[in-house]
Design a protein around this motif. Structure first.
Motif, PDB file in Angstrom:
ATOM      1  N   UNK A  70       0.815 -10.103  11.740  1.00 21.47           N
ATOM      2  CA  UNK A  70       1.060 -11.381  12.419  1.00 21.47           C
ATOM      3  C   UNK A  70       0.384 -12.534  11.682  1.00 21.47           C
ATOM      4  N   UNK A  71      -0.733 -12.237  11.061  1.00 21.50           N
ATOM      5  CA  UNK A  71      -1.545 -13.278  10.424  1.00 21.50           C
ATOM      6  C   UNK A  71      -1.132 -13.570   8.990  1.00 21.50           C
ATOM      7  N   UNK A  72      -0.665 -12.557   8.288  1.00 22.31           N
ATOM      8  CA  UNK A  72      -0.285 -12.747   6.903  1.00 22.31           C
ATOM      9  C   UNK A  72      -1.464 -12.899   5.955  1.00 22.31           C
ATOM     10  N   UNK A  73      -2.637 -12.403   6.320  1.00 19.04           N
ATOM     11  CA  UNK A  73      -3.815 -12.467   5.459  1.00 19.04           C
ATOM     12  C   UNK A  73      -3.707 -11.336   4.432  1.00 19.04           C
ATOM     13  N   UNK A  74      -3.366 -11.644   3.166  1.00 18.28           N
ATOM     14  CA  UNK A  74      -3.059 -10.576   2.216  1.00 18.28           C
ATOM     15  C   UNK A  74      -4.254  -9.676   1.887  1.00 18.28           C
ATOM     16  N   UNK A  75      -5.442 -10.232   1.751  1.00 17.74           N
ATOM     17  CA  UNK A  75      -6.579  -9.384   1.404  1.00 17.74           C
ATOM     18  C   UNK A  75      -6.908  -8.409   2.539  1.00 17.74           C
ATOM     19  N   UNK A  76      -6.902  -8.912   3.759  1.00 14.82           N
ATOM     20  CA  UNK A  76      -7.187  -8.043   4.902  1.00 14.82           C
ATOM     21  C   UNK A  76      -6.075  -7.000   5.059  1.00 14.82           C
ATOM     22  N   UNK A  77      -4.838  -7.412   4.801  1.00 12.35           N
ATOM     23  CA  UNK A  77      -3.727  -6.473   4.879  1.00 12.35           C
ATOM     24  C   UNK A  77      -3.892  -5.380   3.827  1.00 12.35           C
ATOM     25  N   UNK A  78      -4.321  -5.767   2.617  1.00 10.11           N
ATOM     26  CA  UNK A  78      -4.574  -4.775   1.576  1.00 10.11           C
ATOM     27  C   UNK A  78      -5.592  -3.744   2.050  1.00 10.11           C
ATOM     28  N   UNK A  79      -6.719  -4.216   2.597  1.00 11.61           N
ATOM     29  CA  UNK A  79      -7.780  -3.299   3.038  1.00 11.61           C
ATOM     30  C   UNK A  79      -7.266  -2.307   4.068  1.00 11.61           C
ATOM     31  N   UNK A  80      -6.514  -2.804   5.017  1.00 11.50           N
ATOM     32  CA  UNK A  80      -6.009  -1.924   6.078  1.00 11.50           C
ATOM     33  C   UNK A  80      -4.984  -0.938   5.516  1.00 11.50           C
ATOM     34  N   UNK A  81      -4.057  -1.427   4.706  1.00 10.55           N
ATOM     35  CA  UNK A  81      -3.054  -0.534   4.121  1.00 10.55           C
ATOM     36  C   UNK A  81      -3.700   0.559   3.280  1.00 10.55           C
ATOM     37  N   UNK A  82      -4.712   0.194   2.494  1.00  8.31           N
ATOM     38  CA  UNK A  82      -5.371   1.164   1.626  1.00  8.31           C
ATOM     39  C   UNK A  82      -6.071   2.238   2.457  1.00  8.31           C
ATOM     40  N   UNK A  83      -6.807   1.819   3.477  1.00  8.51           N
ATOM     41  CA  UNK A  83      -7.484   2.796   4.345  1.00  8.51           C
ATOM     42  C   UNK A  83      -6.471   3.649   5.102  1.00  8.51           C
ATOM     43  N   UNK A  84      -5.430   2.979   5.584  1.00  8.19           N
ATOM     44  CA  UNK A  84      -4.411   3.687   6.357  1.00  8.19           C
ATOM     45  C   UNK A  84      -3.706   4.723   5.477  1.00  8.19           C
ATOM     46  N   UNK A  85      -3.429   4.368   4.227  1.00  8.36           N
ATOM     47  CA  UNK A  85      -2.777   5.300   3.309  1.00  8.36           C
ATOM     48  C   UNK A  85      -3.611   6.571   3.160  1.00  8.36           C
ATOM     49  N   UNK A  86      -4.913   6.409   2.965  1.00  7.60           N
ATOM     50  CA  UNK A  86      -5.766   7.595   2.827  1.00  7.60           C
ATOM     51  C   UNK A  86      -5.838   8.391   4.125  1.00  7.60           C
ATOM     52  N   UNK A  87      -5.860   7.704   5.256  1.00 10.95           N
ATOM     53  CA  UNK A  87      -5.909   8.412   6.536  1.00 10.95           C
ATOM     54  C   UNK A  87      -4.669   9.282   6.719  1.00 10.95           C
ATOM     55  N   UNK A  88      -3.505   8.723   6.411  1.00 17.03           N
ATOM     56  CA  UNK A  88      -2.275   9.496   6.556  1.00 17.03           C
ATOM     57  C   UNK A  88      -2.189  10.611   5.516  1.00 17.03           C
ATOM     58  N   UNK A  89      -2.635  10.351   4.297  1.00 15.89           N
ATOM     59  CA  UNK A  89      -2.644  11.407   3.272  1.00 15.89           C
ATOM     60  C   UNK A  89      -3.577  12.541   3.685  1.00 15.89           C
ATOM     61  N   UNK A  90      -4.729  12.191   4.246  1.00 12.71           N
ATOM     62  CA  UNK A  90      -5.694  13.203   4.682  1.00 12.71           C
ATOM     63  C   UNK A  90      -5.121  14.083   5.783  1.00 12.71           C
TER      64      UNK A  90
END
Length: 167
Positions: A99-119
């Motif tokens: 909703x916010x479009x904050x790219x750096x924060x979106x990067x952090x969440x996507x990166x963590x989320x990617x590892x969580x789903x891979x795990x």
């Protein structure tokens, strides 16, 4: 810094001040910071503080606060290795940050989320998130973040047994 005070004392004082000023955003921020601190030092209090911060941020409609608090609850859940709750909070954090479009924060969440789903063996979701995070990193011109994504995609291929692609 108050002479002789430790971080917990300072956070407690900040909570008292924010609460007495009746500033919901400041109180939520102080609760969130206290929850993060307590995640590493006093687990029993941490989740209650983080959830209180989340309630306040929801009540005042602070999407960024909601997103960051979900990210911090994810950090807390990581100590207990509760994969379902970890993914749930990352999913909610991503929903808010979109909703916010904050790219750096979106990067952090996507990166963590990617590892969580891979795990959790959900490699397709992880790959999609790593690729989106890579796109964001490239768009922002952050080569180090892009390299982290590229390396993570290689590790993901290794997990899948695609050893040649992993190189």
């Amino acid at each position: 810094r108050i002479h002789g005070a430790n971080d917990a004392d300072i956070l407690d004082q900040a909570l008292q001040i924010a609460d007495s000023c009746e500033n919901a955003a400041e109180l939520a921020y102080c609760l969130m910071q206290r929850g993060v601190y307590d995640t590493e030092h006093r687990h029993a209090h941490a989740l209650r503080e983080l959830q209180s911060a989340l309630e306040i941020y929801r009540r005042i409609g602070d999407d960024f606060g909601i997103s960051v608090t979900h990210l911090n609850i994810n950090y807390y859940q990581g100590f207990y290795n509760d994969q379902e709750k970890i993914k749930q909070h990352l999913d909610e954090a991503l929903q808010q940050v979109r909703k916010l479009g904050n790219p750096y924060h979106m990067f952090k969440i996507l990166f963590r989320r990617a590892w969580a789903y891979c795990s959790d063996g959900q490699y397709d979701v992880g790959e999609r998130d790593f690729n989106e995070a890579l796109s964001i990193a490239n768009h922002m011109g952050f080569r180090e973040l892009a390299a982290s994504c590229t390396g993570s995609l290689g590790v993901l291929e290794f997990f899948r047994g695609n050893f040649e692609q992993a190189k």
